[in-house]
Design a protein around this motif. Structure first.
Motif, PDB file in Angstrom:
ATOM      1  N   ARG A 122       0.785  -1.219   0.163  1.00 30.83           N
ATOM      2  CA  ARG A 122       0.201   0.111  -0.068  1.00 30.83           C
ATOM      3  C   ARG A 122       0.941   1.249  -0.082  1.00 30.83           C
TER       4      ARG A 122
ATOM      5  N   TYR B 190       0.466   5.620   0.545  1.00 26.89           N
ATOM      6  CA  TYR B 190      -0.578   6.573   0.760  1.00 26.89           C
ATOM      7  C   TYR B 190       0.515   7.938   1.010  1.00 26.89           C
TER       8      TYR B 190
ATOM      9  N   ARG C 288      -0.678  14.499  13.623  1.00 27.44           N
ATOM     10  CA  ARG C 288      -1.372  13.614  13.063  1.00 27.44           C
ATOM     11  C   ARG C 288      -0.604  12.487  13.720  1.00 27.44           C
ATOM     12  N   GLY C 289      -1.135  11.201  13.462  1.00 28.85           N
ATOM     13  CA  GLY C 289      -0.565  10.022  13.990  1.00 28.85           C
ATOM     14  C   GLY C 289      -1.208   9.658  15.353  1.00 28.85           C
TER      15      GLY C 289
ATOM     16  N   HIS D 118      -0.505   7.255  17.245  1.00 31.29           N
ATOM     17  CA  HIS D 118      -0.899   5.756  17.453  1.00 31.29           C
ATOM     18  C   HIS D 118       0.256   4.930  17.412  1.00 31.29           C
TER      19      HIS D 118
ATOM     20  N   HIS E 217       1.246   0.546  15.710  1.00 30.25           N
ATOM     21  CA  HIS E 217       0.477  -0.586  15.117  1.00 30.25           C
ATOM     22  C   HIS E 217       1.123  -1.985  15.585  1.00 30.25           C
TER      23      HIS E 217
ATOM     24  N   GLN F 131       6.380   0.398   7.787  1.00 27.47           N
ATOM     25  CA  GLN F 131       6.288   1.296   7.189  1.00 27.47           C
ATOM     26  C   GLN F 131       7.728   2.145   6.823  1.00 27.47           C
TER      27      GLN F 131
ATOM     28  N   ARG G  57       4.024   7.018  17.010  1.00 26.62           N
ATOM     29  CA  ARG G  57       4.437   8.060  16.109  1.00 26.62           C
ATOM     30  C   ARG G  57       3.378   9.164  16.117  1.00 26.62           C
TER      31      ARG G  57
ATOM     32  N   TYR H 272      -4.355  -0.804  14.514  1.00 28.92           N
ATOM     33  CA  TYR H 272      -4.084   0.569  15.276  1.00 28.92           C
ATOM     34  C   TYR H 272      -4.248   0.382  16.756  1.00 28.92           C
TER      35      TYR H 272
END
Ligand code: T46
Length: 138
Positions: free
Chosen positions: A34, A36, A47-48, A50, A52, A57, A96, A120
């Motif tokens: 993926r 994005y 942002r972020g 959270h 995983h 990534q 992050r 998440y």
């Protein structure tokens, strides 16, 4: 810090400009499933926030700059991305936060899995509690 690291990509440079190739499984240590990109972000936005469970990534600032706070229960670092030939690898169980996006910046993200909201961990206390890499330390 575990599950993070800066990656340097090749640059093909000549009088016509620069080209950086990024190949799945070669320059990136996983199969890219993926892609994005994050853009049009105001400078006061974070942002972020959270972590995983499974996702790997690589984040690349294609244009402009952005700061990334990477955090574990025992460590914290802020990295500024501004070089399109540099990537920040972030693996599982690393918190992050992306902030200080410069005007017109674009953050490209290459991901090892398709989008899955169940991967998440968005609550920091839950992240600390569930983090298997910290078991025995806290
Ligand atoms: C991460 C950081 C670096 C999708 O529908 N598909 C996708 O592939 C993604 C990534 C998001 N979305 C939806 C889910 C939300 O409704 O887009 C919306 C914004 O996502 P989120 O708030 O999770 O975006 P960020 O910038 O906080 O986090 C993103 C990634 O989600 C995350 O995995 O590590 O970028």
């Amino acid at each position: 810090m575990y599950n993070t690291g800066i990656m340097r990509f090749k640059i093909h440079s000549d009088e016509y400009g620069r080209l950086t190739p990024v190949e799945s499984g070669i320059d990136i240590p996983f199969e890219i499933k993926r892609v994005y990109y994050i853009y049009n972000v105001l400078s006061d936005v974070t942002r972020g926030l959270h972590s995983h469970n499974k996702l790997h990534q690589v984040l690349i600032a294609l244009g402009g700059s952005v700061k990334i706070r990477i955090k574990t229960p025992s460590d914290e670092q802020v990295i500024e991305l501004y070089d399109p030939a540099e990537g920040l690898y972030i693996g599982p169980y690393v918190w992050r936060e992306m902030f200080d996006f410069s005007a017109g910046s674009t953050l490209l993200v290459l991901a090892s899995e398709l989008y899955d909201e169940n991967d998440y961990i968005r609550d920091y206390c839950e992240y600390v509690r569930k983090n298997p890499l910290e078991r025995g330390k806290i």
